[in-house]
Design an enzyme around this catalytic site. Structure first.
Site, short mmCIF file in Angstrom:
data_model
loop_
_atom_site.label_atom_id
_atom_site.label_comp_id
_atom_site.label_asym_id
_atom_site.label_seq_id
_atom_site.Cartn_x
_atom_site.Cartn_y
_atom_site.Cartn_z
N HIS A 1 1.24 -11.64 2.60
CA HIS A 1 0.18 -10.99 1.82
C HIS A 1 -0.43 -11.92 0.78
O HIS A 1 -1.65 -11.98 0.63
CB HIS A 1 0.72 -9.74 1.14
CG HIS A 1 -0.33 -8.75 0.80
ND1 HIS A 1 -0.13 -7.39 0.85
CD2 HIS A 1 -1.63 -8.90 0.40
CE1 HIS A 1 -1.24 -6.76 0.51
NE2 HIS A 1 -2.16 -7.65 0.22
N TYR B 1 0.82 -1.21 0.00
CA TYR B 1 0.00 0.00 0.00
C TYR B 1 0.86 1.26 0.00
O TYR B 1 0.35 2.35 -0.27
CB TYR B 1 -0.91 0.06 1.22
CG TYR B 1 -1.88 -1.08 1.40
CD1 TYR B 1 -2.10 -2.02 0.39
CD2 TYR B 1 -2.58 -1.22 2.60
CE1 TYR B 1 -2.99 -3.07 0.58
CE2 TYR B 1 -3.47 -2.27 2.79
CZ TYR B 1 -3.67 -3.20 1.78
OH TYR B 1 -4.54 -4.24 1.99
#
Length: 259
Positions: free
Chosen positions: A99, A40
């Site tokens: 992730h 992000y």
């Protein structure tokens, strides 16, 4: 099992001073679960928001995720985790996720290194994200510490009952991201019907449905105070069996973030 609040804050897309302000505002409103990720590119923003809030660090469950390019070899993974802690401005995170199980992910290398961080206190628990049932079984075999959570895309247009059952049987929480399906929930007649019945919004219905599942919590993203308040309040909405049946019967599948 971590006792995660029913609604946390997803931070993908929050950036700069306004993003940090949104994080601080969320904490002041009562949010106690912050979720970010290396990919992000906003760990420092989340850290700034956390630091700006008067809420004590120990009262906040802070989570981040290691991206797929840094999961092995062991030295790279260690450096990557330490860099995340530096960007967040903290000594430890409560949840550290793999992730995605792609690219450099090597369970026999990745998971033992993450266990090391649990052992030395810099990580509260290891989580995984976007895993299949088979991959989750492998994690539970190889990970010394208990699995902290599994995070996956989950909303009325992409329902994952097998993953819910696996979480229930495994005693860990399922963290649902993108609960509003990127805004698509506003165009689903079944959700509109339920929303009108309760004099609320389709967004509130989607969040309430997820939060009502016994092992599921959700992390909608929001930046404005009004949306932050609305998402937090949605967990208090009580759906009846008829509402739930209507949502679960939605005959439409749209995955926003395939591998």
């Amino acid at each position: 099992m971590y006792d995660l609040p029913p609604v946390g804050l997803g931070t993908m897309g929050l950036d700069g001073p306004t993003g940090a302000d949104a994080v601080a505002t969320a904490l002041d409103l009562g949010y106690r679960h912050l979720d970010t990720a290396q990919i992000y590119d906003n760990e420092s923003v989340v850290g700034d928001g956390l630091a700006a809030s008067s809420v004590p660090r120990e009262d906040v469950l802070l989570a981040t995720k290691v991206w797929a390019d840094s999961l092995s070899p062991a030295t790279t993974l260690r450096e990557s985790v330490e860099a995340s802690l530096d960007r967040l401005g903290v000594d430890a995170v409560d949840l550290l996720y793999v992730h995605r199980p792609i690219e450099t992910y090597d369970p026999e290398v990745t998971l033992p290194v993450l266990d090391e961080f649990v052992d030395d206190g810099r990580v509260g628990a290891v989580g995984v994200s976007n895993f299949t049932v088979e991959e989750l079984d492998e994690v539970r075999e190889l990970l010394d510490s208990p699995l902290g959570a599994h995070q996956t895309e989950y909303h009325p247009l992409f329902q994952r009952p097998k993953l819910v059952e696996h979480a229930r049987e495994g005693g860990y929480p399922l963290v649902a991201y993108s609960p509003l399906a990127g805004g698509r929930v506003f165009d689903v007649p079944e959700l509109t019907d339920v929303a009108e019945k309760h004099d609320t919004t389709e967004a509130a219905v989607s969040i309430a449905w997820l939060a009502g599942l016994d092992v599921v919590v959700t992390i909608p993203k929001a930046s404005s105070r009004a949306h932050l308040e609305a998402n937090l309040a949605a967990a208090e909405l009580e759906l009846d069996d008829e509402d739930v049946a209507a949502i679960e019967a939605i005959d439409r599948e749209e995955e926003l973030f395939p591998e």
